[in-house]
Design a protein around this motif. Structure first.
Motif, PDB file in Angstrom:
ATOM      1  N   THR A  79       0.843  -1.192   0.000  1.00 33.71           N
ATOM      2  CA  THR A  79       0.000   0.000   0.000  1.00 33.71           C
ATOM      3  C   THR A  79       0.879   1.242   0.000  1.00 33.71           C
ATOM      4  O   THR A  79       2.096   1.169   0.151  1.00 33.71           O
ATOM      5  CB  THR A  79      -0.923   0.049   1.241  1.00 33.71           C
ATOM      6  OG1 THR A  79      -0.126   0.248   2.418  1.00 33.71           O
ATOM      7  CG2 THR A  79      -1.759  -1.214   1.378  1.00 33.71           C
ATOM      8  N   VAL A  80       0.238   2.382  -0.144  1.00 34.66           N
ATOM      9  CA  VAL A  80       0.893   3.679   0.018  1.00 34.66           C
ATOM     10  C   VAL A  80       0.485   4.191   1.398  1.00 34.66           C
ATOM     11  O   VAL A  80      -0.704   4.412   1.656  1.00 34.66           O
ATOM     12  CB  VAL A  80       0.462   4.670  -1.089  1.00 34.66           C
ATOM     13  CG1 VAL A  80       1.080   6.040  -0.855  1.00 34.66           C
ATOM     14  CG2 VAL A  80       0.830   4.129  -2.469  1.00 34.66           C
ATOM     15  N   LEU A  81       1.442   4.354   2.287  1.00 38.36           N
ATOM     16  CA  LEU A  81       1.130   4.741   3.659  1.00 38.36           C
ATOM     17  C   LEU A  81       0.345   6.049   3.716  1.00 38.36           C
ATOM     18  O   LEU A  81      -0.573   6.180   4.526  1.00 38.36           O
ATOM     19  CB  LEU A  81       2.407   4.846   4.490  1.00 38.36           C
ATOM     20  CG  LEU A  81       3.185   3.541   4.659  1.00 38.36           C
ATOM     21  CD1 LEU A  81       4.459   3.782   5.460  1.00 38.36           C
ATOM     22  CD2 LEU A  81       2.339   2.459   5.287  1.00 38.36           C
ATOM     23  N   ALA A  86      -6.730   7.806   7.826  1.00 35.04           N
ATOM     24  CA  ALA A  86      -7.163   7.762   9.223  1.00 35.04           C
ATOM     25  C   ALA A  86      -5.954   7.712  10.163  1.00 35.04           C
ATOM     26  O   ALA A  86      -6.078   8.030  11.349  1.00 35.04           O
ATOM     27  CB  ALA A  86      -8.062   6.554   9.462  1.00 35.04           C
ATOM     28  N   LEU A  87      -4.794   7.345   9.624  1.00 38.26           N
ATOM     29  CA  LEU A  87      -3.584   7.199  10.437  1.00 38.26           C
ATOM     30  C   LEU A  87      -2.517   8.240  10.132  1.00 38.26           C
ATOM     31  O   LEU A  87      -1.760   8.642  11.021  1.00 38.26           O
ATOM     32  CB  LEU A  87      -2.987   5.801  10.222  1.00 38.26           C
ATOM     33  CG  LEU A  87      -3.917   4.634  10.548  1.00 38.26           C
ATOM     34  CD1 LEU A  87      -3.297   3.321  10.093  1.00 38.26           C
ATOM     35  CD2 LEU A  87      -4.235   4.607  12.029  1.00 38.26           C
ATOM     36  N   PHE A  88      -2.411   8.632   8.877  1.00 36.31           N
ATOM     37  CA  PHE A  88      -1.367   9.572   8.439  1.00 36.31           C
ATOM     38  C   PHE A  88      -2.022  10.719   7.683  1.00 36.31           C
ATOM     39  O   PHE A  88      -3.060  10.529   7.061  1.00 36.31           O
ATOM     40  CB  PHE A  88      -0.360   8.866   7.521  1.00 36.31           C
ATOM     41  CG  PHE A  88       0.273   7.663   8.156  1.00 36.31           C
ATOM     42  CD1 PHE A  88       1.186   7.807   9.195  1.00 36.31           C
ATOM     43  CD2 PHE A  88      -0.056   6.385   7.747  1.00 36.31           C
ATOM     44  CE1 PHE A  88       1.763   6.703   9.802  1.00 36.31           C
ATOM     45  CE2 PHE A  88       0.513   5.265   8.338  1.00 36.31           C
ATOM     46  CZ  PHE A  88       1.422   5.427   9.366  1.00 36.31           C
ATOM     47  N   ASN A  89      -1.407  11.897   7.752  1.00 39.49           N
ATOM     48  CA  ASN A  89      -1.911  12.988   6.916  1.00 39.49           C
ATOM     49  C   ASN A  89      -0.801  13.955   6.563  1.00 39.49           C
ATOM     50  O   ASN A  89       0.211  14.047   7.249  1.00 39.49           O
ATOM     51  CB  ASN A  89      -3.155  13.656   7.516  1.00 39.49           C
ATOM     52  CG  ASN A  89      -2.855  14.665   8.584  1.00 39.49           C
ATOM     53  OD1 ASN A  89      -2.116  15.627   8.346  1.00 39.49           O
ATOM     54  ND2 ASN A  89      -3.436  14.502   9.762  1.00 39.49           N
ATOM     55  N   ASP A  90      -0.999  14.668   5.472  1.00 44.14           N
ATOM     56  CA  ASP A  90       0.012  15.558   4.919  1.00 44.14           C
ATOM     57  C   ASP A  90       0.029  16.937   5.564  1.00 44.14           C
ATOM     58  O   ASP A  90       0.865  17.761   5.210  1.00 44.14           O
ATOM     59  CB  ASP A  90      -0.207  15.720   3.409  1.00 44.14           C
ATOM     60  CG  ASP A  90       0.103  14.464   2.615  1.00 44.14           C
ATOM     61  OD1 ASP A  90       0.534  13.457   3.218  1.00 44.14           O
ATOM     62  OD2 ASP A  90      -0.085  14.494   1.378  1.00 44.14           O
ATOM     63  N   PRO A  93       2.717  17.351  10.935  1.00 46.51           N
ATOM     64  CA  PRO A  93       4.021  16.669  10.995  1.00 46.51           C
ATOM     65  C   PRO A  93       4.041  15.482  11.960  1.00 46.51           C
ATOM     66  O   PRO A  93       4.818  14.553  11.777  1.00 46.51           O
ATOM     67  CB  PRO A  93       4.985  17.762  11.469  1.00 46.51           C
ATOM     68  CG  PRO A  93       4.316  19.042  11.113  1.00 46.51           C
ATOM     69  CD  PRO A  93       2.833  18.789  11.193  1.00 46.51           C
ATOM     70  N   ARG A  94       3.172  15.486  12.963  1.00 46.67           N
ATOM     71  CA  ARG A  94       3.107  14.336  13.886  1.00 46.67           C
ATOM     72  C   ARG A  94       2.452  13.135  13.226  1.00 46.67           C
ATOM     73  O   ARG A  94       2.497  12.033  13.770  1.00 46.67           O
ATOM     74  CB  ARG A  94       2.348  14.716  15.152  1.00 46.67           C
ATOM     75  CG  ARG A  94       3.057  15.800  15.977  1.00 46.67           C
ATOM     76  CD  ARG A  94       2.205  16.265  17.118  1.00 46.67           C
ATOM     77  NE  ARG A  94       0.952  16.803  16.571  1.00 46.67           N
ATOM     78  CZ  ARG A  94      -0.168  16.969  17.253  1.00 46.67           C
ATOM     79  NH1 ARG A  94      -0.232  16.649  18.519  1.00 46.67           N
ATOM     80  NH2 ARG A  94      -1.244  17.460  16.680  1.00 46.67           N
ATOM     81  N   ARG A  95       1.862  13.345  12.046  1.00 48.58           N
ATOM     82  CA  ARG A  95       1.201  12.251  11.324  1.00 48.58           C
ATOM     83  C   ARG A  95       1.748  12.064   9.903  1.00 48.58           C
ATOM     84  O   ARG A  95       1.137  11.371   9.095  1.00 48.58           O
ATOM     85  CB  ARG A  95      -0.313  12.480  11.282  1.00 48.58           C
ATOM     86  CG  ARG A  95      -0.963  12.297  12.642  1.00 48.58           C
ATOM     87  CD  ARG A  95      -0.844  10.865  13.103  1.00 48.58           C
ATOM     88  NE  ARG A  95      -1.301  10.708  14.484  1.00 48.58           N
ATOM     89  CZ  ARG A  95      -1.218   9.578  15.160  1.00 48.58           C
ATOM     90  NH1 ARG A  95      -0.690   8.510  14.616  1.00 48.58           N
ATOM     91  NH2 ARG A  95      -1.638   9.513  16.384  1.00 48.58           N
ATOM     92  N   TYR A  96       2.903  12.675   9.593  1.00 55.01           N
ATOM     93  CA  TYR A  96       3.588  12.340   8.346  1.00 55.01           C
ATOM     94  C   TYR A  96       4.056  10.889   8.472  1.00 55.01           C
ATOM     95  O   TYR A  96       4.429  10.458   9.571  1.00 55.01           O
ATOM     96  CB  TYR A  96       4.825  13.207   8.133  1.00 55.01           C
ATOM     97  CG  TYR A  96       4.614  14.671   7.854  1.00 55.01           C
ATOM     98  CD1 TYR A  96       3.379  15.221   7.557  1.00 55.01           C
ATOM     99  CD2 TYR A  96       5.710  15.532   7.896  1.00 55.01           C
ATOM    100  CE1 TYR A  96       3.239  16.575   7.306  1.00 55.01           C
ATOM    101  CE2 TYR A  96       5.571  16.890   7.643  1.00 55.01           C
ATOM    102  CZ  TYR A  96       4.341  17.407   7.350  1.00 55.01           C
ATOM    103  OH  TYR A  96       4.202  18.747   7.101  1.00 55.01           O
ATOM    104  N   PRO A  97       4.099  10.130   7.395  1.00 52.85           N
ATOM    105  CA  PRO A  97       4.538   8.733   7.510  1.00 52.85           C
ATOM    106  C   PRO A  97       6.064   8.583   7.534  1.00 52.85           C
ATOM    107  O   PRO A  97       6.655   7.882   6.717  1.00 52.85           O
ATOM    108  CB  PRO A  97       3.901   8.072   6.290  1.00 52.85           C
ATOM    109  CG  PRO A  97       3.845   9.167   5.285  1.00 52.85           C
ATOM    110  CD  PRO A  97       3.563  10.431   6.057  1.00 52.85           C
TER     111      PRO A  97
END
Length: 148
Positions: A79-81, A86-90, A93-97
């Motif tokens: 997959t593409v993280l 729901a887990l990562f977002n652009d 920064p605390r949710r960048y993969p």
């Protein structure tokens, strides 16, 4: 599977389960200082999950290895993280993969699952290797959770 020696997590529990797995995933890091990592690219991640506890379930398991694999490998392999929104977002920064954030996210997924089991074992460490020469170890903070 590569034979691996991991840093040890110190804990007071009788049982310690370790589950190794690999998953192939692509990602990009949207931060302005990400350099080459700002471009879509892939890794064969190698993860080790360490779970500890004192009580075994009705099957004699601390936790079933297959359940841990479903939480991570079956969710992220091929997959593409960044698409796991729901887990990562652009935007955050605390949710960048990044490898650091992916390791913490794996911990959160595992611990959320464990919290729903009768014996409630603890995820005490996530070891996540991104490349043959780079890895992260995530351990939950004593007495708190991420962001506390």
């Amino acid at each position: 599977m590569i034979q691996q020696i991991y840093p040890s997590a110190v804990h007071p529990f009788q049982y310690e389960l370790n589950k190794d797995m690999q998953f192939a995933a692509a990602h990009y890091v949207p931060g302005p200082g990400a350099g080459q990592c700002g471009h879509m690219h892939g890794h064969t991640y190698f993860a080790n999950v360490t779970i500890a506890g004192n009580q075994l379930d009705e099957n004699g398991f601390l936790v079933n290895f297959a359940d841990v694999k479903k939480l991570i490998h079956d969710r992220f392999d091929h997959t593409v993280l960044n698409e796991h929104t729901a887990l990562f977002n652009d935007q955050d920064p605390r949710r960048y993969p990044t490898t650091e954030n992916v390791a913490r996210t794996l911990y959160e997924l595992v611990q959320d699952f464990l919290d729903q089991t009768p014996a409630r074992p603890r995820c005490v460490q996530i070891f996540l290797r991104e490349t043959p020469t780079s890895y992260i170890v995530f351990r939950p903070a004593a007495g708190g959770t991420y962001g506390s």
